[in-house]
Design an enzyme around this catalytic site. Structure first.
Site, PDB file in Angstrom:
ATOM      1  N   CYS A 145      41.610 -14.663 -11.645  1.00  0.00           N
ATOM      2  CA  CYS A 145      40.492 -14.478 -10.718  1.00  0.00           C
ATOM      3  C   CYS A 145      41.117 -13.950  -9.430  1.00  0.00           C
ATOM      4  O   CYS A 145      42.339 -13.779  -9.360  1.00  0.00           O
ATOM      5  CB  CYS A 145      39.686 -15.762 -10.509  1.00  0.00           C
ATOM      6  SG  CYS A 145      40.526 -17.069  -9.620  1.00  0.00           S
TER       7      CYS A 145
HETATM    8  O1  LIG Z   1      39.043 -16.096  -6.674  1.00  0.00           O
HETATM    9  C1  LIG Z   1      38.033 -16.475  -7.209  1.00  0.00           C
HETATM   10  C2  LIG Z   1      37.790 -17.900  -7.517  1.00  0.00           C
HETATM   11  O2  LIG Z   1      38.885 -18.679  -7.231  1.00  0.00           O
HETATM   12  C3  LIG Z   1      36.965 -15.500  -7.574  1.00  0.00           C
HETATM   13  O3  LIG Z   1      37.523 -14.391  -8.187  1.00  0.00           O
HETATM   14  C4  LIG Z   1      36.196 -15.097  -6.339  1.00  0.00           C
HETATM   15  O4  LIG Z   1      35.539 -16.238  -5.819  1.00  0.00           O
HETATM   16  C5  LIG Z   1      35.141 -14.040  -6.737  1.00  0.00           C
HETATM   17  O5  LIG Z   1      34.416 -13.697  -5.613  1.00  0.00           O
HETATM   18  P1  LIG Z   1      33.316 -12.536  -5.699  1.00  0.00           P
HETATM   19  O6  LIG Z   1      32.445 -12.865  -6.881  1.00  0.00           O
HETATM   20  O7  LIG Z   1      32.620 -12.673  -4.400  1.00  0.00           O
HETATM   21  O8  LIG Z   1      34.077 -11.269  -5.874  1.00  0.00           O
END
Ligand SMILES: O=C(CO)[C@H](O)[C@H](O)COP(=O)(O)O
Length: 153
Positions: free
Chosen positions: A66
């Site tokens: 992520c």
């Molecule tokens: O790092 C993360 C969780 O730990 C996610 O990838 C992140 O929160 C995604 O954010 P978004 O949907 O706003 O791109």
């Protein structure tokens, strides 16, 4: 090996991982935003599905990604039997294998460059778990913690 790979986003790093793992001879099972027709693209779902594939025996190990790597590692570690380690460098990956018997590698899409990812994969795949008595005792302690805080489901 069969490697489950998950991410909540498709990036240059996830494209690299798919290519690199296949070139190394692994079968790659995709989850989340990098899979076709997987509605579970959010990081808790994508990551836990990859982790579940490991405990179900569908995959031997998993790599969960992520943006930060933290959410993916937290979600994977909720799956009983998973020891996910967030690694930002090869030395951490080496230690995670030796001392933590890590079966899931968590990577940050933001912080992991392609050359560093390659070093991490080298260390991950070439480093065996330490089976010495002291280390096995630490792993038994981890299993005891898991049992203590498990609802039994
Ligand atoms: O790092 C993360 C969780 O730990 C996610 O990838 C992140 O929160 C995604 O954010 P978004 O949907 O706003 O791109």
């Amino acid at each position: 090996m069969r490697i489950a790979l998950s991410s909540d986003e498709r990036t240059e790093l996830t494209d690299f991982l798919i290519r690199e793992l296949r070139e190394r001879g692994h079968e790659v099972l995709l989850f989340g935003a990098i899979a076709e027709n997987d509605p579970d693209v959010d990081w808790p779902l994508a990551s836990s599905r990859a982790a579940r594939a490991v405990v179900n025996g569908e995959a031997d190990e998993a790599i969960v990604c992520c943006w930060t790597g933290t959410g993916a590692s937290i979600a994977a570690n909720k799956v009983r039997g998973i020891r996910a380690a967030l690694c930002h460098d090869a030395e951490t990956a080496r230690g995670a294998r030796i001392w933590n018997h890590a079966n899931v590698l968590a990577l940050s899409l933001r912080a992991t460059s392609i050359p560093i990812a390659k070093e991490i994969l080298d260390a991950w795949f070439e480093t065996p778990f330490s089976e010495d008595e002291w280390n096995l005792q630490q792993m038994a302690r981890i299993r005891a913690l898991e049992a203590e805080f498990s609802s039994g489901e």
